[in-house]
Design a protein around this motif. Structure first.
Motif, short mmCIF file in Angstrom:
data_model
loop_
_atom_site.label_atom_id
_atom_site.label_comp_id
_atom_site.label_asym_id
_atom_site.label_seq_id
_atom_site.Cartn_x
_atom_site.Cartn_y
_atom_site.Cartn_z
N MET A 269 0.84 -1.19 0.00
CA MET A 269 0.00 0.00 0.00
C MET A 269 0.89 1.25 0.00
O MET A 269 1.84 1.35 0.76
N GLU A 270 0.57 2.19 -0.82
CA GLU A 270 1.34 3.42 -0.94
C GLU A 270 1.10 4.30 0.28
O GLU A 270 -0.02 4.48 0.74
N GLN A 271 2.20 4.84 0.85
CA GLN A 271 2.11 5.75 2.00
C GLN A 271 1.56 7.09 1.51
O GLN A 271 2.11 7.69 0.60
N GLN A 272 0.47 7.53 2.12
CA GLN A 272 -0.11 8.79 1.73
C GLN A 272 0.57 9.92 2.51
O GLN A 272 0.89 9.78 3.69
N GLN A 273 0.79 11.04 1.84
CA GLN A 273 1.50 12.17 2.42
C GLN A 273 0.60 12.98 3.34
O GLN A 273 -0.48 13.42 2.93
N LEU A 274 1.08 13.18 4.57
CA LEU A 274 0.36 14.02 5.52
C LEU A 274 0.79 15.47 5.31
O LEU A 274 1.98 15.75 5.17
N SER A 275 -0.17 16.37 5.29
CA SER A 275 0.15 17.79 5.27
C SER A 275 -0.52 18.43 6.48
O SER A 275 -1.50 17.90 7.01
N HIS A 276 0.02 19.54 6.94
CA HIS A 276 -0.55 20.20 8.11
C HIS A 276 -0.55 21.70 7.92
O HIS A 276 0.21 22.25 7.12
N ARG A 277 -1.45 22.33 8.66
CA ARG A 277 -1.56 23.78 8.65
C ARG A 277 -2.30 24.20 9.90
O ARG A 277 -2.88 23.35 10.61
N LEU A 278 -2.28 25.48 10.20
CA LEU A 278 -3.08 25.98 11.31
C LEU A 278 -4.55 26.01 10.90
O LEU A 278 -4.88 26.32 9.75
N ALA A 279 -5.41 25.68 11.84
CA ALA A 279 -6.85 25.71 11.59
C ALA A 279 -7.34 27.15 11.49
O ALA A 279 -6.75 28.06 12.08
N SER A 280 -8.42 27.33 10.75
CA SER A 280 -9.05 28.65 10.63
C SER A 280 -10.53 28.52 10.95
O SER A 280 -11.06 27.41 11.05
N ASP A 281 -11.21 29.63 11.07
CA ASP A 281 -12.64 29.61 11.37
C ASP A 281 -13.43 28.82 10.32
O ASP A 281 -14.45 28.22 10.63
N SER A 282 -12.93 28.82 9.08
CA SER A 282 -13.65 28.09 8.02
C SER A 282 -13.58 26.57 8.23
O SER A 282 -14.33 25.83 7.60
#
Length: 180
Positions: free
Chosen positions: A1-14
């Motif tokens: 199974m291919e490893q899926q790339q995790l991305s991250h960011r700060l949460a916003s009100d949306s």
């Protein structure tokens, strides 16, 4: 199974509506091996979204291909755990020289557990708290979260029961030093 790339960011009100959905799914499913149905229902009253974390810019979302799969944050405020509706919240700012920062509101979607999402969020939170001068960090763990936190170097300092939601929910206060 291919490893899926995790991305991250700060949460916003949306993100708030999507965060609530993810948290609800995580509370409902991830705690099933540890709690009764009554305790899970009670958990909904004492856990959940703390929008102050989003406003403070200390809450992260993790995505795979644009899909929200996890969230969690840290806080420089006194509240140790709980959501917007939880009684007893305290927005007082902590003193990094004497108080531990808080890890807060960690959730992984049930379809994406055990893929490094929790560890990524922990690393992001710990680095941010350390950068602001905190020397220790603590959290209130659920039974389902305790194994991750132990693996990340946290030790139990207190076991409590929170029955504010009706049924008594076991929780573990955990702490660890932040690396210099």
């Amino acid at each position: 199974m291919e490893q899926q790339q995790l991305s991250h960011r700060l949460a916003s009100d949306s993100d708030l509506d999507d965060l609530k959905l993810l948290m609800d799914a995580a509370i409902a499913e991830n705690q099933k091996p540890f709690l009764t149905a009554e305790q899970i229902s009670s958990s909904r009253a004492i856990m959940g979204l703390d929008s102050q974390l989003v406003a403070d810019g200390t809450y992260f979302v993790v995505e795979i291909d644009g899909v929200l799969v996890g969230c969690g944050g840290w806080s420089r405020r006194a509240t140790l755990y709980g959501g917007d509706r939880t009684p007893g919240r305290d927005a007082a700012l902590l003193d990094p020289a004497r108080d531990p920062a808080r890890i807060r509101a960690m959730y992984t979607h049930p379809n994406f557990t055990r893929r490094g999402i929790g560890r990524l969020i922990m690393a992001l939170c710990e680095a941010a708290a350390h950068k602001e001068g905190f020397r220790e960090i603590e959290l209130m763990a659920t039974l389902s979260g305790e194994p991750l936190y132990r693996t990340c170097g946290y030790r139990a300092i207190e076991r409590v029961e929170d029955a504010r939601g009706g049924a008594s929910v076991p929780l573990i206060r955990m702490r660890r030093p932040l690396e210099a």
